[in-house]
Design a protein around this motif. Structure first.
Motif: not given
Length: 371
Positions: A17-19, A115-122, A358-359
């Motif tokens: 997994s990602i973590r 503002k504009i955000f990019l976010w990876n929740p994983s 997941e990325s």
């Protein structure tokens, strides 16, 4: 020997997994190199699409925005850390692709603070984009250039509409490239029709797609608005006359563009899909169901949890003017009934459901680097 060990490591990384993978990046430079190479990133995304998809549910409650993970089929909600957005600041969840989510805030009192955000929740990694040429408006699109071959070739389009008279407006459009980390002005290129309402978006191939809804000459007009992220142009596509004229919710279903709408004549909910892209005649009504026949309320479609379950915002009318509290509900098409899921929301317009995966894409290490 090194190549053989790298192949073994790739197979191990591919199954984790990602973590833990995030921690492994810090152990050795060679491991970090493996984990940031496009082939492994692409393969991991493809694996996640099959095994680790999850829904992000964004809604406003008591005038406060929040986003949570919705796990199927248990319908459990879990909170996410969005501390990068200032406390009390409302935001929009634009869309997600390859595990990266686009969010935007709107400061009506001082638009230049939006503002504009990019976010990876994983991985909880996030970045705030540089300010565009024109302030961030309430019309932001998020897309992906699938022709480039890079898993992080994201594009963001910012549209400002300035209404001069009741039937005229001027648009100012600029587009952001994540890989180049810069904005480009495109000018007044928005389709020349008075668009009073544009709902949610979806990403389909190289297009950002919206379904517009506006009134003209005592009638209702709906059409698809597409932004081509490769050629930086807008297109407008009329919908067939056989579709109900009511406002529609755009989505993706079984790999096709879909529209979900209420038919006021039959009092049923209809789901349409576009079998061949850009061919108007290929719109097909997939099915309809009588969700509205025994209720004094109204159900607004929000999106598909999967191919057999649909999220709605339920609004029950009291008298002719007042409405009771609104709830997000989940309807099973197979069993033709609601499942045990009820979340109170302020409005269906501020409620958004997107599918995420997941990325391994790193926002901080990739930005501004042509690789």
């Amino acid at each position: 020997m090194a190549t053989f060990l790298d192949d073994i490591l790739r197979e191990i990384f591919f199954r984790l997994s990602i973590r833990p993978l995030g921690r492994f990046r810090c152990i050795r430079k060679s491991w970090k190199s493996l984990l940031t190479k496009p082939p492994l990133i692409k393969a991991y995304i493809e694996r996640s699409i099959k095994l680790d998809k999850f829904d992000l549910l964004k809604y406003d409650l008591d005038n406060f925005s929040r986003v949570r993970i919705c796990y199927s089929p248990e319908n459990q909600l879990s909170d996410l850390d969005i501390s990068f957005i200032e406390d009390g600041e409302k935001f929009k969840l634009i869309d997600s692709y390859n595990g990266i989510v686009c969010l935007s805030t709107l400061d009506c009192k001082n638009p230049h603070h939006s503002k504009i955000f990019l976010w990876n929740p994983s991985t909880s990694e996030n970045i705030a984009l540089s300010q565009p040429s024109f302030h961030v408006f309430n019309f932001v699109g998020f897309g992906f250039d699938a022709t480039s071959g890079h898993p992080d070739d994201f594009k963001v389009v910012n549209v400002n509409l300035y209404f001069e008279q009741c039937q005229n407006y001027t648009s100012l459009v600029d587009v952001y490239s994540f890989r180049r980390n810069c904005w480009k002005q495109l000018g007044n290129i928005f389709p020349p029709s008075l668009t009073q309402r544009i709902g949610n978006q979806v990403i389909f191939e190289n297009f950002i797609c919206w379904c517009s809804y506006f009134r003209r000459n005592h009638g209702t007009v709906t059409s698809l608005i597409l932004f081509d992220v490769v050629n930086d142009v807008f297109r407008e596509i009329a919908l067939p006359d056989m579709m109900p004229p009511e406002e529609k919710h755009i989505g993706l279903l079984d790999g096709c563009l879909s529209l979900t709408t209420h038919n006021s004549l039959t009092r049923q909910c209809e789901v349409w899909i576009l079998k061949e892209f850009s061919i108007r005649e290929s719109w097909t009504k997939l099915y309809s169901f009588g969700l509205f026949t025994r209720s004094i309320g109204r159900y607004w479609p929000v999106g598909f949890a999967d191919s057999g379950r649909v999220f709605f915002v339920k609004s029950t009318h009291v008298g002719s003017l007042l409405e009771s509290s609104k709830y997000l509900v989940l309807y099973s098409l197979q069993h033709e009934k609601f499942e045990a899921f009820e979340v109170k929301v302020d409005s269906y317009r501020s409620t958004r459901l997107v599918t995420c995966v997941e990325s391994l894409i790193s926002l901080s290490s990739a930005i501004g680097v042509e690789h």
